[in-house]
Design an enzyme around this catalytic site. Structure first.
Site: not given
Ligand code: CTP
Length: 401
Positions: A214-217, A281
């Site tokens: 995943g990502n930090r959005s 994102a």
């Protein structure tokens, strides 16, 4: 720097008698924490649900409950002075009884008296049980008041104190505050008739049944865009990756997990919209193979082969008569990269977020953005709340027409 439009504003909060009256505590706290000065007026029924002492303590001002002073010789024009003091009056929660009185022009208690003396905007946030809210005379009263310039924050759908469910709930505090902010800052319903498709949040690309990339959005920017667009009258579809944020009542929220699910939904919803804002994102890579079983800890090195996801913006072939807006999150060569994405993805506008700028980025409630359009100079919006930034982005989108 003023971060909030409510900072320094003088708000007169009217509280009337229904179970949602307890939520006025949270409204006051939010207004005060955003720098507003708050005075409260309560109807006598409101005092069955919550005490003036509580609201006086939270607002740091005496609460008005009576028209007449206990001293029979005391003459004053407190109602005129208080109404002139206020930049706006917010009545939240407002019962159908008080709505009816206001619509009838009555000034039979301190609260309704103040309404008649107000020069600033009056914003009404009704709360009632489902049948009371849809009672035809209530509807007529609301219509009548809207016509003569009263602002309304429509009640939400959901679970009601009676155990019934339907429309009548006082909206989330954040929606009330955002609406007050929008109304005070003069945003009109300038998106009525427009259909906006907005994406938000990260996407999760599964590795096995328990793990993902995943990502930090956080999704906050996309949700604020959707909320602001809805307040300004647009029909909004919000396609969101995994987040725990709440969308406003009335927004068509479609939840997805992966980049490929987001692509599928964006392509099908795009047909029906006039504007797409890709604030999500989206993951650029996903595991080539999804393991059906949990991957066990064995060797000291584990390799996962990744494969590129489809670029959603570039997958849209026919953008004719539609506005398409992208985001660019950059850490270096910001302007150059953003301009390249604007061109390569054939966008009408790109919103550049630079991670290096203090106050912008993930999870925070503020942002700094730069707007780039194909044939114009870069426009910068300095540090402000994400909701304000969302409104600025929408202003720029409106200019594209
Ligand atoms: N985007 C998209 N589909 C993807 C990846 C990104 O539609 N698979 C969109 C984003 O929603 C954003 C814009 O493209 O509006 C730019 O995203 P960004 O992550 O900044 O750029 P990428 O094109 O992914 O390039 P890079 O990650 O190499 O900077």
């Amino acid at each position: 720097m003023e971060l909030d439009l409510l900072s320094g504003k003088r708000i007169l909060l009217g509280v009337t008698g229904c179970i949602a009256a307890y939520k006025s505590c949270f409204i006051i706290r939010e207004l005060v924490s955003r720098g507003a000065e708050v005075k409260v007026v309560m109807s006598s029924s409101a005092q069955h649900f919550i005490t003036p002492l509580t609201l006086a303590t939270l607002s740091r001002n005496p609460v008005i409950t009576e028209i007449f002073s206990s001293d029979p010789n005391k003459q004053n024009t407190w109602h005129i002075e208080t109404a002139l003091w206020a930049d706006a009056m917010l009545i939240a929660p407002c019962t159908i009884n008080t709505i009816a009185k206001i619509a009838g022009g009555f000034a039979d208690n301190a609260l309704t008296t103040l309404v008649t003396a107000m020069r600033g905007k009056v914003i009404i946030s009704p709360a009632a049980d489902v049948d009371m809210y849809k009672y035809p005379l209530t509807k007529n009263n609301i219509q009548k008041l809207k016509k003569i310039g009263f602002h309304f924050i429509d009640a939400d759908d959901g679970f009601l104190a009676s155990g019934l469910s339907g429309t009548g709930r006082l909206p989330e505090i954040s929606k009330i505050i955002d609406s007050v902010e929008s109304i005070l800052s003069g945003y009109n319903k300038d998106l009525v008739g427009r259909k906006l498709l907005i994406t938000a949040g990260p996407t999760y690309e599964d590795i096995d049944p328990v793990r993902y990339i995943g990502n930090r959005s956080s999704g906050k920017m996309g949700f604020h865009l959707a909320n602001a667009a809805m307040i300004r009258g647009a029909e909004v579809t919000l396609i969101s990756g995994p987040t725990n944020l709440l969308a406003y009542q009335g927004i068509n929220l479609i939840k997805v997990r992966s980049a490929s699910e987001m692509k599928e939904k964006v392509l099908s919803e795009f047909v029906d919209c006039d504007t797409l804002i890709m604030a999500a994102a989206v993951a650029d890579y996903k595991p080539e193979n999804l393991s059906e079983k949990k991957i066990k800890k064995e060797d000291s090195l584990l390799s996962i082969q990744l494969t590129k996801t489809d670029d959603i913006l570039s997958s849209i072939v026919d953008k004719k008569n539609k506005i398409v807006v992208g985001f660019a999150l950059e850490t270096d060569n910001e302007l150059e990269n953003a301009k390249r994405k604007l061109k390569d993805k054939n966008l009408d506008m790109i919103v550049l977020n630079s991670l290096g700028e203090k106050g912008s980025g993930f999870e925070v409630d503020t942002n700094i953005v730069h707007i780039i359009k194909p044939k114009s100079e870069k426009v910068t919006f300095p540090l402000q709340s994400k909701f304000q930034i969302a409104n600025k982005i929408i202003d720029e989108i409106i200019k594209l027409n």
